[in-house]
Design a protein around this motif. Structure first.
Motif: not given
Length: 306
Positions: A9-12, A147-159
């Motif tokens: 997990p990411l730590l703040d 570092m942070h999390e962000e959603p991946v576009p559907d085309a990149v994620a492949g699903q």
């Protein structure tokens, strides 16, 4: 089902808050003997008593500096008494060392976190004369990467993104970016550049601590080192920066005392004489008329005019 390994997990980590907490734990039995004294914005609000935070900072600085000045005065008095009474030589030596500390030693560094944080804070600090209180105002910027999390576009994620938790997790990626410096750093730099020469603001310095995420990881205990190791390293960096910049300021002040001051006389009324400058520039091939050559021509004209 095949198990999918999950990243840690990411730590703040608030590195400034941890640094101040570590500094508060130093020398609880002798707070006046501490070189680095922490203070945050909340404490400034309490000390300001409804006024500008700059007033709270002034009160804190004057209180800490007066306590250390009184301690040195008492040490000098105890040294004089010990000489007269012929007391223990070791006690006499300790009192003399405290009373005769070298002028280059930094005995008080007020570590202020979260102030100034805006142009309004900066203007209040200038109006209150904060930058002229101490021998040096040093701005320290903890630069680094986050570092942070962000959603991946559907085309990149492949699903497709579904309501299933596992699929949702797979459609997120961790992105590492350099931390953006706060606007107050640029405002401080501009204020120092436009301040009157010789003032505390004009003589202020700025230091950047690179790769501060390294100290954050140590402070969070993810590198195998003790959590306090990162804070101690950062503390040493701050103290070294304050000592180095103070020494440079003292050397520069001594150098300035030895320099001959030149008083530029008032020019007579009328147009300034630029004949020599024009002749020198006209003698140059236009292809070779660069900044250094034009500056040389201008200096020759100034020397002749003065």
């Amino acid at each position: 089902d095949e198990a999918v390994a999950q990243p840690p997990p990411l730590l703040d980590v608030d590195l400034c808050a941890r640094l101040l907490a570590g500094l508060r734990e130093e020398s609880p039995e002798d707070p006046i003997g501490r070189q680095l004294v922490p203070i945050d914005r909340d404490e400034l609000v309490a000390l300001a008593e409804g006024g500008p935070l700059a007033k709270g900072l002034r009160r804190k600085f004057e209180k800490e500096s007066d306590a250390r000045r009184l301690r040195k005065l008492n040490a000098a008095r105890n040294s004089a008494i010990a000489r007269v009474q012929g007391q223990d030589p070791q006690a006499l030596s300790d009192a003399e060392n405290l009373a005769e500390e070298e002028p280059t030693k930094v005995d008080l560094v007020l570590v202020v976190s979260g102030y100034p944080a805006s142009e309004e804070d900066l203007n209040d600090a200038k109006a209150e004369g904060i930058f002229d209180l101490a021998g040096l105002w040093l701005s320290v910027y903890l630069a680094g990467r986050t570092m942070h999390e962000e959603p991946v576009p559907d085309a990149v994620a492949g699903q497709e993104v579904t309501t299933d938790n596992s699929a949702t997790e797979l459609c997120r990626q961790r992105v590492e970016r350099a931390c953006e410096p706060p606007p107050i750093l640029g405002q401080l730099s501009e204020a120092a550049g436009s301040a009157e020469l010789g003032t505390g603001l004009a003589n202020s310095s700025m230091v950047t601590v690179s790769d501060s995420e390294h100290y954050a990881r140590i402070a969070a205990g993810v590198t195998g080192s003790t959590a306090g190791a990162g804070i101690h390293s950062l503390r040493d960096i701050l103290l070294e920066a304050a000592t180095t910049e103070t020494s440079r300021r003292l050397v520069f002040d001594e150098w300035m005392k030895q320099q001959q001051r030149i008083v530029i006389p008032d020019l007579p009324p009328g147009h300034a004489d630029t004949k020599l400058y024009s002749r020198l520039v006209d003698a140059l091939d236009p292809v070779r008329q660069d900044v250094p050559s034009l500056l040389y021509c201008l200096c020759e004209q100034v020397e002749l005019s003065l």
